[in-house]
Design a protein around this motif. Structure first.
Motif, PDB file in Angstrom:
ATOM      1  N   LEU A  43      17.128 -16.754  22.019  1.00 37.89           N
ATOM      2  CA  LEU A  43      15.767 -16.939  22.498  1.00 37.89           C
ATOM      3  C   LEU A  43      14.852 -17.419  21.375  1.00 37.89           C
ATOM      4  N   ASN A  44      14.239 -18.583  21.590  1.00 33.64           N
ATOM      5  CA  ASN A  44      13.195 -19.059  20.684  1.00 33.64           C
ATOM      6  C   ASN A  44      11.874 -18.596  21.266  1.00 33.64           C
ATOM      7  N   LEU A  45      11.195 -17.692  20.591  1.00 35.87           N
ATOM      8  CA  LEU A  45      10.051 -16.996  21.175  1.00 35.87           C
ATOM      9  C   LEU A  45       8.743 -17.762  21.139  1.00 35.87           C
ATOM     10  N   SER A  46       8.640 -18.814  20.347  1.00 31.66           N
ATOM     11  CA  SER A  46       7.386 -19.550  20.157  1.00 31.66           C
ATOM     12  C   SER A  46       6.741 -19.918  21.509  1.00 31.66           C
ATOM     13  N   PRO A  47       5.436 -19.711  21.667  1.00 32.97           N
ATOM     14  CA  PRO A  47       4.414 -19.371  20.663  1.00 32.97           C
ATOM     15  C   PRO A  47       4.261 -17.873  20.394  1.00 32.97           C
ATOM     16  N   TYR A  48       5.181 -17.066  20.919  1.00 36.60           N
ATOM     17  CA  TYR A  48       5.126 -15.635  20.696  1.00 36.60           C
ATOM     18  C   TYR A  48       5.852 -15.268  19.410  1.00 36.60           C
ATOM     19  N   SER A  49       5.493 -14.134  18.878  1.00 37.32           N
ATOM     20  CA  SER A  49       6.255 -13.471  17.829  1.00 37.32           C
ATOM     21  C   SER A  49       6.558 -12.060  18.305  1.00 37.32           C
ATOM     22  N   TYR A  50       7.722 -11.578  17.936  1.00 34.68           N
ATOM     23  CA  TYR A  50       8.086 -10.191  18.220  1.00 34.68           C
ATOM     24  C   TYR A  50       7.760  -9.391  16.963  1.00 34.68           C
ATOM     25  N   LYS A  51       6.940  -8.359  17.105  1.00 33.93           N
ATOM     26  CA  LYS A  51       6.427  -7.643  15.940  1.00 33.93           C
ATOM     27  C   LYS A  51       6.759  -6.155  16.013  1.00 33.93           C
ATOM     28  N   SER A  52       6.779  -5.560  14.840  1.00 33.88           N
ATOM     29  CA  SER A  52       7.057  -4.139  14.751  1.00 33.88           C
ATOM     30  C   SER A  52       6.017  -3.486  13.847  1.00 33.88           C
ATOM     31  N   ILE A  53       5.444  -2.385  14.325  1.00 33.73           N
ATOM     32  CA  ILE A  53       4.473  -1.626  13.549  1.00 33.73           C
ATOM     33  C   ILE A  53       4.974  -0.195  13.396  1.00 33.73           C
ATOM     34  N   ARG A  54       5.010   0.281  12.159  1.00 30.53           N
ATOM     35  CA  ARG A  54       5.368   1.674  11.902  1.00 30.53           C
ATOM     36  C   ARG A  54       4.168   2.553  12.247  1.00 30.53           C
ATOM     37  N   ALA A  55       4.434   3.652  12.958  1.00 27.98           N
ATOM     38  CA  ALA A  55       3.347   4.520  13.408  1.00 27.98           C
ATOM     39  C   ALA A  55       2.497   5.013  12.247  1.00 27.98           C
ATOM     40  N   ILE A  56       3.109   5.345  11.119  1.00 28.79           N
ATOM     41  CA  ILE A  56       2.350   5.876   9.993  1.00 28.79           C
ATOM     42  C   ILE A  56       1.341   4.856   9.480  1.00 28.79           C
ATOM     43  N   ASP A  57       1.705   3.580   9.512  1.00 28.75           N
ATOM     44  CA  ASP A  57       0.777   2.539   9.058  1.00 28.75           C
ATOM     45  C   ASP A  57      -0.415   2.425  10.009  1.00 28.75           C
ATOM     46  N   PHE A  58      -0.144   2.536  11.312  1.00 30.82           N
ATOM     47  CA  PHE A  58      -1.219   2.487  12.305  1.00 30.82           C
ATOM     48  C   PHE A  58      -2.123   3.709  12.176  1.00 30.82           C
ATOM     49  N   TYR A  59      -1.519   4.905  12.081  1.00 20.08           N
ATOM     50  CA  TYR A  59      -2.321   6.123  11.953  1.00 20.08           C
ATOM     51  C   TYR A  59      -3.219   6.061  10.716  1.00 20.08           C
ATOM     52  N   THR A  60      -2.645   5.658   9.581  1.00 19.44           N
ATOM     53  CA  THR A  60      -3.384   5.635   8.324  1.00 19.44           C
ATOM     54  C   THR A  60      -4.556   4.665   8.394  1.00 19.44           C
ATOM     55  N   GLU A  61      -4.307   3.466   8.941  1.00 14.98           N
ATOM     56  CA  GLU A  61      -5.353   2.457   9.066  1.00 14.98           C
ATOM     57  C   GLU A  61      -6.453   2.915  10.023  1.00 14.98           C
ATOM     58  N   ALA A  62      -6.058   3.462  11.169  1.00 19.23           N
ATOM     59  CA  ALA A  62      -7.039   3.891  12.168  1.00 19.23           C
ATOM     60  C   ALA A  62      -7.919   5.009  11.616  1.00 19.23           C
ATOM     61  N   LYS A  63      -7.315   5.995  10.981  1.00 20.78           N
ATOM     62  CA  LYS A  63      -8.097   7.112  10.441  1.00 20.78           C
ATOM     63  C   LYS A  63      -9.050   6.633   9.348  1.00 20.78           C
ATOM     64  N   ALA A  64      -8.572   5.727   8.514  1.00 24.59           N
ATOM     65  CA  ALA A  64      -9.420   5.210   7.427  1.00 24.59           C
ATOM     66  C   ALA A  64     -10.642   4.495   7.987  1.00 24.59           C
ATOM     67  N   GLN A  65     -10.444   3.690   9.040  1.00 26.09           N
ATOM     68  CA  GLN A  65     -11.577   2.991   9.649  1.00 26.09           C
ATOM     69  C   GLN A  65     -12.549   3.956  10.317  1.00 26.09           C
ATOM     70  N   LEU A  66     -12.003   4.914  11.060  1.00 27.28           N
ATOM     71  CA  LEU A  66     -12.854   5.811  11.847  1.00 27.28           C
ATOM     72  C   LEU A  66     -13.644   6.776  10.973  1.00 27.28           C
ATOM     73  N   GLN A  67     -13.106   7.123   9.813  1.00 26.53           N
ATOM     74  CA  GLN A  67     -13.802   8.072   8.941  1.00 26.53           C
ATOM     75  C   GLN A  67     -15.063   7.483   8.313  1.00 26.53           C
ATOM     76  N   HIS A  68     -15.264   6.175   8.445  1.00 30.54           N
ATOM     77  CA  HIS A  68     -16.487   5.539   7.967  1.00 30.54           C
ATOM     78  C   HIS A  68     -17.649   5.714   8.946  1.00 30.54           C
ATOM     79  N   HIS A  69     -17.365   6.251  10.136  1.00 28.93           N
ATOM     80  CA  HIS A  69     -18.391   6.374  11.174  1.00 28.93           C
ATOM     81  C   HIS A  69     -18.835   7.833  11.296  1.00 28.93           C
ATOM     82  N   ASN A  70     -20.114   8.083  11.045  1.00 29.53           N
ATOM     83  CA  ASN A  70     -20.633   9.446  11.073  1.00 29.53           C
ATOM     84  C   ASN A  70     -20.648  10.057  12.468  1.00 29.53           C
ATOM     85  N   ASN A  71     -20.569   9.224  13.491  1.00 27.28           N
ATOM     86  CA  ASN A  71     -20.609   9.758  14.859  1.00 27.28           C
ATOM     87  C   ASN A  71     -19.227  10.135  15.386  1.00 27.28           C
ATOM     88  N   ILE A  72     -18.203   9.975  14.550  1.00 23.21           N
ATOM     89  CA  ILE A  72     -16.831  10.276  14.965  1.00 23.21           C
ATOM     90  C   ILE A  72     -16.320  11.483  14.181  1.00 23.21           C
TER      91      ILE A  72
END
Length: 381
Positions: free
Chosen positions: A83-112
């Motif tokens: 299968l040639n996926l173009s224009p799509y890409s098949y991607k993989s995200i490690r949960a720890i990377d998502f959790y770390t990024e999300a928490k870092a962004q959200l901690q900048h907001h005083n209402n959260i």
């Protein structure tokens, strides 16, 4: 910072759905004055899963992708489908990377506010009362990602398949993996007549995630996964020496169960607890993104947050597919061979993303034309 006892929104569960929803609320100025609590018993500081999905570029998730591929393969007992996926890409995200990024962004907001406690109960009154082990909070609206309490007892009355799996991230001494291509499904090694397959994500020439996956009504003992993983690595990948550096296991409900009945004007079920997992595939990452966007739109328009989250025709397609797997579980290999052999992968991705045209849907369904699907069609009407 003192934690308030009342919030405009409480999000129960800091998983994929809860954090995606919080990120969208935080990034939209419309909600800048809203107080938001995320309640979860876990700090989310371990890599407990890997999310894989397809999408076109560019994407808001590109910087988090651990690896991406433009080619894939589906291997059956009598045919190898490239299968040639173009224009799509098949991607993989490690949960720890998502959790770390999300928490870092959200901690900048005083209402959260992050509250690390288990939720004991949610009671719907004029305000929603959320009781944890140590506190009681109230909210104008609650987004709850927990599975409904009645799910385990009621799901047996619905069409239901469990996607269950165990995976090893292995490293090898010598080059062993094709880093340009993901193996989406390899049916050459199966557990009898059940729908089961191997899934391989090559992270480098010497490292890959290898999973043994079932689509069945019942789970198996953990040792069964180990047996097939060892056999596949030795006999199909021809690897004798390797080290297991990570292990992941999971169970994903693929079901026609009506999670929507638990939504109300003040409580919205989200994530797995809201039926957001695609019933026919178990994929959730991009479906979550779309449903979160719909919730944000509904909130800004003054509509019930759960309004229009599901499209009936795709739920019907999923129901027919699951009925075939329930009645004739051995058909899984044939179904997915037909999917990817008789249709372009781009058509299949649009169909599974619920973005297909009616003509594409007819083509996909006609590729599965058989007595099994005719029978399932009429049984599910």
């Amino acid at each position: 910072m003192t934690t308030p006892v009342h919030f405009d929104y409480i999000i129960i569960g800091n998983g994929l759905a809860g954090l995606q929803l919080a990120l969208k609320l935080a990034s939209d100025s419309y909600f800048k004055d809203k107080t938001i609590a995320l309640i979860d018993p876990s700090e989310k500081n371990t890599n407990d899963k890997t999310w894989s999905f397809w999408e076109t570029n560019p994407s808001q998730w590109d910087h988090l992708a651990y690896r991406s591929w433009q080619k894939a393969e589906v291997l059956t007992t009598n045919k190898n489908i490239s299968l040639n996926l173009s224009p799509y890409s098949y991607k993989s995200i490690r949960a720890i990377d998502f959790y770390t990024e999300a928490k870092a962004q959200l901690q900048h907001h005083n209402n959260i506010h992050f509250i690390i406690e288990p939720v004991i109960s949610v009671v719907e009154e004029k305000l929603i009362r959320v009781k944890t082990t140590n506190n009681t909070f109230t909210a104008s609206h609650v987004f709850d990602s927990r599975l409904p309490e009645s799910f385990s007892s009621e799901v047996k009355d619905h069409i239901s398949i469990i996607q269950h799996f165990k995976g090893w991230v292995v490293t090898t001494e010598n080059d062993a993996f094709d880093i340009d291509q993901v193996t989406m499904m390899d049916y050459r090694l199966k557990d009898g007549d059940q729908t089961s397959f191997i899934y391989v994500l090559p992270f480098s020439k010497t490292e890959a995630l290898i999973e043994f996956t079932y689509f069945t009504e019942a789970v198996v003992d953990e040792s069964i996964y180990d047996t097939y993983l060892k056999q596949y690595i030795k006999e199909y990948l021809n690897i004798d020496r390797y080290a297991i550096i990570e292990t992941e296991m999971g169970q994903i409900p693929m079901t026609t169960y009506n999670f929507s009945k638990f939504n109300s004007g003040n409580i919205t079920k989200i994530g797995t607890g809201g039926g957001w997992v695609k019933a026919s595939t178990g994929y959730s990452f991009k479906h979550t993104e779309k449903k979160v966007a719909k919730i944000i739109e509904n909130l800004k328009l003054g509509k019930r947050p759960s309004h229009g989250l599901f499209r009936r025709k795709y739920r019907f397609y999923d129901k027919v597919f699951l009925k075939v797997l329930q009645d004739e579980n051995h058909k899984g290999e044939w179904i997915f061979k037909q999917f990817y052999d008789k249709n372009s992968v781009q058509t299949m991705f649009r169909f599974l993303d619920e973005e297909s045209t009616f003509a594409e849907e007819l083509k996909v369904m006609s590729s599965l034309f058989s007595w099994s699907f005719i029978s399932a069609f009429f049984k599910t009407l």
